[in-house]
Design a protein around this motif. Structure first.
Motif, PDB file in Angstrom:
ATOM      1  N   ASN A   1      48.283  48.589  37.988  1.00  0.00           N
ATOM      2  CA  ASN A   1      47.225  49.221  38.780  1.00  0.00           C
ATOM      3  C   ASN A   1      47.778  49.972  39.988  1.00  0.00           C
ATOM      4  N   TYR A   2      49.067  50.257  39.964  1.00  0.00           N
ATOM      5  CA  TYR A   2      49.704  50.861  41.128  1.00  0.00           C
ATOM      6  C   TYR A   2      49.145  52.250  41.441  1.00  0.00           C
ATOM      7  N   HIS A   3      48.635  52.932  40.446  1.00  0.00           N
ATOM      8  CA  HIS A   3      48.074  54.264  40.678  1.00  0.00           C
ATOM      9  C   HIS A   3      46.703  54.204  41.343  1.00  0.00           C
ATOM     10  N   ARG A   4      46.097  53.008  41.380  1.00  0.00           N
ATOM     11  CA  ARG A   4      44.760  52.840  41.947  1.00  0.00           C
ATOM     12  C   ARG A   4      44.763  52.053  43.248  1.00  0.00           C
ATOM     13  N   PHE A   5      45.638  51.077  43.319  1.00  0.00           N
ATOM     14  CA  PHE A   5      45.616  50.134  44.436  1.00  0.00           C
ATOM     15  C   PHE A   5      47.005  49.930  45.011  1.00  0.00           C
ATOM     16  N   GLY A   6      47.032  49.414  46.243  1.00  0.00           N
ATOM     17  CA  GLY A   6      48.263  48.897  46.795  1.00  0.00           C
ATOM     18  C   GLY A   6      48.413  47.454  46.353  1.00  0.00           C
ATOM     19  N   HIS A   7      49.165  46.706  47.139  1.00  0.00           N
ATOM     20  CA  HIS A   7      49.255  45.261  46.915  1.00  0.00           C
ATOM     21  C   HIS A   7      48.054  44.641  47.614  1.00  0.00           C
ATOM     22  N   MET A   8      47.088  44.187  46.815  1.00  0.00           N
ATOM     23  CA  MET A   8      45.824  43.707  47.369  1.00  0.00           C
ATOM     24  C   MET A   8      45.842  42.197  47.602  1.00  0.00           C
ATOM     25  N   GLY A   9      47.003  41.701  48.006  1.00  0.00           N
ATOM     26  CA  GLY A   9      47.147  40.292  48.309  1.00  0.00           C
ATOM     27  C   GLY A   9      46.952  39.419  47.085  1.00  0.00           C
ATOM     28  N   GLY A  10      46.380  38.238  47.313  1.00  0.00           N
ATOM     29  CA  GLY A  10      46.158  37.299  46.219  1.00  0.00           C
ATOM     30  C   GLY A  10      45.091  37.735  45.246  1.00  0.00           C
ATOM     31  N   THR A  11      44.422  38.851  45.532  1.00  0.00           N
ATOM     32  CA  THR A  11      43.370  39.342  44.645  1.00  0.00           C
ATOM     33  C   THR A  11      43.930  40.202  43.512  1.00  0.00           C
ATOM     34  N   ASP A  12      45.202  40.588  43.576  1.00  0.00           N
ATOM     35  CA  ASP A  12      45.804  41.445  42.553  1.00  0.00           C
ATOM     36  C   ASP A  12      45.506  40.976  41.139  1.00  0.00           C
ATOM     37  N   THR A  13      45.811  39.707  40.870  1.00  0.00           N
ATOM     38  CA  THR A  13      45.668  39.214  39.496  1.00  0.00           C
ATOM     39  C   THR A  13      44.198  39.087  39.090  1.00  0.00           C
ATOM     40  N   LEU A  14      43.314  38.847  40.054  1.00  0.00           N
ATOM     41  CA  LEU A  14      41.890  38.779  39.725  1.00  0.00           C
ATOM     42  C   LEU A  14      41.349  40.167  39.398  1.00  0.00           C
ATOM     43  N   ILE A  15      41.839  41.196  40.109  1.00  0.00           N
ATOM     44  CA  ILE A  15      41.458  42.574  39.790  1.00  0.00           C
ATOM     45  C   ILE A  15      41.894  42.908  38.371  1.00  0.00           C
ATOM     46  N   ALA A  16      43.133  42.559  38.033  1.00  0.00           N
ATOM     47  CA  ALA A  16      43.655  42.834  36.685  1.00  0.00           C
ATOM     48  C   ALA A  16      42.860  42.074  35.629  1.00  0.00           C
ATOM     49  N   LEU A  17      42.520  40.823  35.915  1.00  0.00           N
ATOM     50  CA  LEU A  17      41.746  40.018  34.975  1.00  0.00           C
ATOM     51  C   LEU A  17      40.360  40.619  34.771  1.00  0.00           C
ATOM     52  N   GLN A  18      39.736  41.042  35.858  1.00  0.00           N
ATOM     53  CA  GLN A  18      38.428  41.690  35.772  1.00  0.00           C
ATOM     54  C   GLN A  18      38.512  42.987  34.968  1.00  0.00           C
ATOM     55  N   ASP A  19      39.588  43.753  35.182  1.00  0.00           N
ATOM     56  CA  ASP A  19      39.772  44.996  34.429  1.00  0.00           C
ATOM     57  C   ASP A  19      39.841  44.720  32.931  1.00  0.00           C
ATOM     58  N   LEU A  20      40.611  43.733  32.539  1.00  0.00           N
ATOM     59  CA  LEU A  20      40.757  43.407  31.114  1.00  0.00           C
ATOM     60  C   LEU A  20      39.414  43.022  30.506  1.00  0.00           C
ATOM     61  N   ARG A  21      38.638  42.256  31.256  1.00  0.00           N
ATOM     62  CA  ARG A  21      37.343  41.827  30.737  1.00  0.00           C
ATOM     63  C   ARG A  21      36.377  43.005  30.630  1.00  0.00           C
ATOM     64  N   GLU A  22      36.333  43.856  31.671  1.00  0.00           N
ATOM     65  CA  GLU A  22      35.420  44.998  31.646  1.00  0.00           C
ATOM     66  C   GLU A  22      35.797  46.009  30.567  1.00  0.00           C
ATOM     67  N   GLN A  23      37.077  46.116  30.283  1.00  0.00           N
ATOM     68  CA  GLN A  23      37.549  47.048  29.252  1.00  0.00           C
ATOM     69  C   GLN A  23      37.548  46.423  27.859  1.00  0.00           C
ATOM     70  N   ARG A  24      37.026  45.207  27.747  1.00  0.00           N
ATOM     71  CA  ARG A  24      36.902  44.478  26.479  1.00  0.00           C
ATOM     72  C   ARG A  24      38.251  44.330  25.776  1.00  0.00           C
ATOM     73  N   LYS A  25      39.272  44.033  26.571  1.00  0.00           N
ATOM     74  CA  LYS A  25      40.599  43.833  26.015  1.00  0.00           C
ATOM     75  C   LYS A  25      40.942  42.359  25.834  1.00  0.00           C
ATOM     76  N   LEU A  26      39.988  41.474  26.154  1.00  0.00           N
ATOM     77  CA  LEU A  26      40.209  40.047  25.993  1.00  0.00           C
ATOM     78  C   LEU A  26      39.549  39.558  24.711  1.00  0.00           C
ATOM     79  N   ARG A  27      40.221  38.619  24.040  1.00  0.00           N
ATOM     80  CA  ARG A  27      39.709  38.021  22.820  1.00  0.00           C
ATOM     81  C   ARG A  27      39.659  36.512  22.979  1.00  0.00           C
ATOM     82  N   PRO A  28      38.643  35.854  22.394  1.00  0.00           N
ATOM     83  CA  PRO A  28      38.579  34.396  22.495  1.00  0.00           C
ATOM     84  C   PRO A  28      39.885  33.750  22.037  1.00  0.00           C
ATOM     85  N   GLY A  29      40.357  32.814  22.846  1.00  0.00           N
ATOM     86  CA  GLY A  29      41.612  32.143  22.539  1.00  0.00           C
ATOM     87  C   GLY A  29      42.827  32.777  23.168  1.00  0.00           C
TER      88      GLY A  29
END
Length: 319
Positions: free
Chosen positions: A268-296
């Motif tokens: 996400n470097y093209h969108r954000f800086g280092h957003m502290g401890g929220t970095d991984t939550l932003i990435a996790l939210q992105d994966l879910r919103e983009q429907r890239k997560l599968r059960p399991g």
């Protein structure tokens, strides 16, 4: 068993701007871009406070996943300990604004590893309690602790601000918390420290010391190995490896070391800086919103912190 029932992220209205950093520091724009990888990113505006961002994330989360506030037993704010006001509890303030009256409110300080450290504490506690919920809020004032007039601080010029909220409850949730491995190498304890500058605190680095990048890769690799052993998995089983976005070179180096393709991570470097401890939550939210997560899916969160601490958190996706 306990898990993250849902999560939310919020951003400030302000922006950090590379051109303004250049004007203040004299560091060439190209050199700053080599650190930030973007012309600008979210940062607290004048008058904005980190606890308000956390409150916004919490309200969005509870609006989407409503629970009885009397069932929320823990409200935790995780970050650097440099809160909006000294000698003050942002966790208690957020709880008050949300009408949560029966929770234990407290803070966890472990810098950009604090969110995952707090998740481990609350997930363990909820499981032992056999019920109830915990609200883990991740937020800081990182951009406000950077001295843009100091060229020696340019490695910190990518520090931005965001807040995340996780509702932790019994059962699998959307993301089951499978395992957590964390360690600190205290020999780096004095490498970074805050320094009072008028009415604020600025982060200062000690004299340059080599070896930190190698320590990142070594510690992450070791902790990932221990985590995979604990959950009975192998590296090819990892669907996604999400990393705090403080250093893109280290991010890519770790993936090479593990022989994981870039497609299994989020950049996400093209969108954000280092957003502290929220970095991984932003990435996790992105994966879910983009429907890239599968059960399991097995998801590994790699977080790190000044001090220096490293943490690996393993989640399993269920939605």
């Amino acid at each position: 068993m306990s898990g993250i029932a849902d999560l939310a992220v919020s951003f400030p209205r302000g922006r950090a701007d590379v051109r303004e950093m250049h004007a203040a520091s004299g560091v060439p724009v190209a050199d700053i871009l080599a650190i930030t990888h973007t012309e600008g990113f979210p940062a607290l505006a004048d008058g904005e406070q980190a606890w308000e961002l956390a409150l916004t994330a919490a309200r969005e989360l509870l609006g989407r996943h409503p629970v009885d506030v009397d069932e929320i037993r823990y409200v935790v704010v995780a970050g650097s300990g440099q809160w909006d006001r000294p000698f003050w509890s942002p966790a208690a303030k957020v709880a008050h604004e949300l009408g949560i009256r029966r929770a234990h409110c407290f803070e966890v300080t472990n810098f950009c590893n604090a969110g995952m450290a707090a998740l481990k504490i609350v997930a363990d506690r909820v499981e032992l309690d056999g019920g109830g919920y915990g609200l883990v809020l991740v937020g800081d004032r990182l951009s406000r602790m950077v001295d843009y007039t100091d060229p020696a601080s340019k490695a910190l010029f990518n520090f931005g601000d965001a807040a995340g909220a996780m509702l932790v409850g019994p059962g699998r949730g959307a993301f089951t918390v499978l395992h957590s491995e964390m360690r600190t190498d205290p020999s780096w304890s004095d490498y970074y420290a805050g320094e009072h500058r008028g009415d604020r605190v600025a982060i200062r680095r000690a004299a340059h010391r080599s070896g930190l990048a190698a320590a990142y890769v070594q510690n992450f690799t070791t902790l990932i190995g221990r985590t995979l052993d604990a959950v009975g998995a192998k590296l090819p089983d990892v669907a996604h490896l999400l990393i705090n976005q403080g250093d893109r070179d280290m991010h890519e180096r770790l993936l090479r070391e593990l022989d994981l393709p870039a497609e299994k991570s989020v950049f996400n470097y093209h969108r954000f800086g280092h957003m502290g401890g929220t970095d991984t939550l932003i990435a996790l939210q992105d994966l879910r919103e983009q429907r890239k997560l599968r059960p399991g899916d097995l998801i590994i969160l790699a977080t790190s912190a000044m001090g220096f601490s490293w943490g690996i958190t393993a989640l399993e996706y269920h939605e």
